[in-house]
Design a protein around this motif. Sequence first.
Motif, PDB file in Angstrom:
ATOM      1  N   GLN A   2     -29.295  48.520-104.290  1.00 44.17           N
ATOM      2  CA  GLN A   2     -29.823  49.622-103.509  1.00 44.17           C
ATOM      3  C   GLN A   2     -29.436  49.384-102.054  1.00 44.17           C
ATOM      4  O   GLN A   2     -29.446  48.241-101.599  1.00 44.17           O
ATOM      5  CB  GLN A   2     -31.352  49.594-103.653  1.00 44.17           C
ATOM      6  CG  GLN A   2     -32.044  50.928-103.607  1.00 44.17           C
ATOM      7  CD  GLN A   2     -31.327  52.017-104.401  1.00 44.17           C
ATOM      8  OE1 GLN A   2     -31.226  51.952-105.608  1.00 44.17           O
ATOM      9  NE2 GLN A   2     -30.829  53.007-103.697  1.00 44.17           N
ATOM     10  N   LYS A   3     -29.078  50.425-101.356  1.00 42.03           N
ATOM     11  CA  LYS A   3     -28.780  50.300 -99.927  1.00 42.03           C
ATOM     12  C   LYS A   3     -30.010  50.752 -99.154  1.00 42.03           C
ATOM     13  O   LYS A   3     -30.511  51.848 -99.375  1.00 42.03           O
ATOM     14  CB  LYS A   3     -27.599  51.193 -99.550  1.00 42.03           C
ATOM     15  CG  LYS A   3     -26.311  50.441 -99.298  1.00 42.03           C
ATOM     16  CD  LYS A   3     -25.340  51.366 -98.583  1.00 42.03           C
ATOM     17  CE  LYS A   3     -23.931  50.831 -98.488  1.00 42.03           C
ATOM     18  NZ  LYS A   3     -23.787  49.482 -98.015  1.00 42.03           N
ATOM     19  N   GLY A  27     -30.357  35.159 -98.299  1.00 42.78           N
ATOM     20  CA  GLY A  27     -29.320  35.154 -99.333  1.00 42.78           C
ATOM     21  C   GLY A  27     -29.337  36.397-100.206  1.00 42.78           C
ATOM     22  O   GLY A  27     -30.324  37.131-100.235  1.00 42.78           O
ATOM     23  N   GLY A  28     -28.241  36.597-100.926  1.00 39.95           N
ATOM     24  CA  GLY A  28     -28.146  37.735-101.848  1.00 39.95           C
ATOM     25  C   GLY A  28     -28.136  39.083-101.157  1.00 39.95           C
ATOM     26  O   GLY A  28     -28.585  40.069-101.719  1.00 39.95           O
ATOM     27  N   VAL A  29     -27.669  39.113 -99.915  1.00 38.88           N
ATOM     28  CA  VAL A  29     -27.622  40.377 -99.185  1.00 38.88           C
ATOM     29  C   VAL A  29     -26.250  40.604 -98.573  1.00 38.88           C
ATOM     30  O   VAL A  29     -25.562  39.669 -98.205  1.00 38.88           O
ATOM     31  CB  VAL A  29     -28.669  40.428 -98.039  1.00 38.88           C
ATOM     32  CG1 VAL A  29     -30.069  40.458 -98.566  1.00 38.88           C
ATOM     33  CG2 VAL A  29     -28.479  39.264 -97.081  1.00 38.88           C
ATOM     34  N   GLU A  45     -30.627  43.157-103.819  1.00 36.89           N
ATOM     35  CA  GLU A  45     -31.516  43.355-104.955  1.00 36.89           C
ATOM     36  C   GLU A  45     -32.941  42.956-104.585  1.00 36.89           C
ATOM     37  O   GLU A  45     -33.858  43.127-105.363  1.00 36.89           O
ATOM     38  CB  GLU A  45     -31.033  42.557-106.169  1.00 36.89           C
ATOM     39  CG  GLU A  45     -31.111  41.067-106.007  1.00 36.89           C
ATOM     40  CD  GLU A  45     -29.793  40.379-106.311  1.00 36.89           C
ATOM     41  OE1 GLU A  45     -29.683  39.191-105.989  1.00 36.89           O
ATOM     42  OE2 GLU A  45     -28.882  41.026-106.845  1.00 36.89           O
ATOM     43  N   HIS A  46     -33.119  42.445-103.371  1.00 41.47           N
ATOM     44  CA  HIS A  46     -34.475  42.123-102.906  1.00 41.47           C
ATOM     45  C   HIS A  46     -35.225  43.426-102.665  1.00 41.47           C
ATOM     46  O   HIS A  46     -34.622  44.436-102.328  1.00 41.47           O
ATOM     47  CB  HIS A  46     -34.442  41.340-101.586  1.00 41.47           C
ATOM     48  CG  HIS A  46     -33.843  39.984-101.716  1.00 41.47           C
ATOM     49  ND1 HIS A  46     -34.467  38.960-102.374  1.00 41.47           N
ATOM     50  CD2 HIS A  46     -32.658  39.492-101.276  1.00 41.47           C
ATOM     51  CE1 HIS A  46     -33.692  37.875-102.329  1.00 41.47           C
ATOM     52  NE2 HIS A  46     -32.585  38.179-101.676  1.00 41.47           N
ATOM     53  N   LEU A  51     -37.335  42.302 -97.600  1.00 38.50           N
ATOM     54  CA  LEU A  51     -36.342  42.518 -96.549  1.00 38.50           C
ATOM     55  C   LEU A  51     -37.010  42.757 -95.198  1.00 38.50           C
ATOM     56  O   LEU A  51     -36.590  42.213 -94.178  1.00 38.50           O
ATOM     57  CB  LEU A  51     -35.441  43.703 -96.914  1.00 38.50           C
ATOM     58  CG  LEU A  51     -34.567  43.501 -98.149  1.00 38.50           C
ATOM     59  CD1 LEU A  51     -33.885  44.803 -98.542  1.00 38.50           C
ATOM     60  CD2 LEU A  51     -33.535  42.404 -97.929  1.00 38.50           C
ATOM     61  N   LEU A  52     -38.094  43.548 -95.213  1.00 43.15           N
ATOM     62  CA  LEU A  52     -38.795  43.848 -93.968  1.00 43.15           C
ATOM     63  C   LEU A  52     -39.440  42.591 -93.390  1.00 43.15           C
ATOM     64  O   LEU A  52     -39.340  42.326 -92.199  1.00 43.15           O
ATOM     65  CB  LEU A  52     -39.839  44.940 -94.218  1.00 43.15           C
ATOM     66  CG  LEU A  52     -40.440  45.594 -92.980  1.00 43.15           C
ATOM     67  CD1 LEU A  52     -39.369  46.131 -92.045  1.00 43.15           C
ATOM     68  CD2 LEU A  52     -41.369  46.721 -93.394  1.00 43.15           C
ATOM     69  N   GLU A  53     -40.083  41.813 -94.276  1.00 45.21           N
ATOM     70  CA  GLU A  53     -40.686  40.549 -93.824  1.00 45.21           C
ATOM     71  C   GLU A  53     -39.625  39.646 -93.195  1.00 45.21           C
ATOM     72  O   GLU A  53     -39.872  39.011 -92.172  1.00 45.21           O
ATOM     73  CB  GLU A  53     -41.327  39.802 -95.009  1.00 45.21           C
ATOM     74  CG  GLU A  53     -42.676  40.348 -95.426  1.00 45.21           C
ATOM     75  CD  GLU A  53     -43.630  40.509 -94.245  1.00 45.21           C
ATOM     76  OE1 GLU A  53     -43.898  39.501 -93.548  1.00 45.21           O
ATOM     77  OE2 GLU A  53     -44.090  41.637 -94.000  1.00 45.21           O
TER      78      GLU A  53
END
Length: 71
Positions: A2-3, A27-29, A45-46, A51-53
């Motif tokens: 997802q973007k 990681g994973g981004v 995929e997070h 992501l916000l945190e």
Amino acid sequence: FQKHEFFVDMTCEGCSNAVTRVLHRLGGVQFDIDLPNKKVCIDSEHNVDTLLETLKKTGKNASYLGEKSTQ
């Protein structure tokens, strides 16, 4: 993946470097930083909360703008 698009109150290169650092640590981004518009577009995929945190760890004001269509 997802973007997701986030607003991060970045004012300089140092701010965007801080964002890069915390995201690499997570990681994973994959991400693009749009410094003039204070936007960070993240491919991951997070979930949004994670992501916000992560973005808030920079000490900057951050908020979720919404999903970005991949078209």
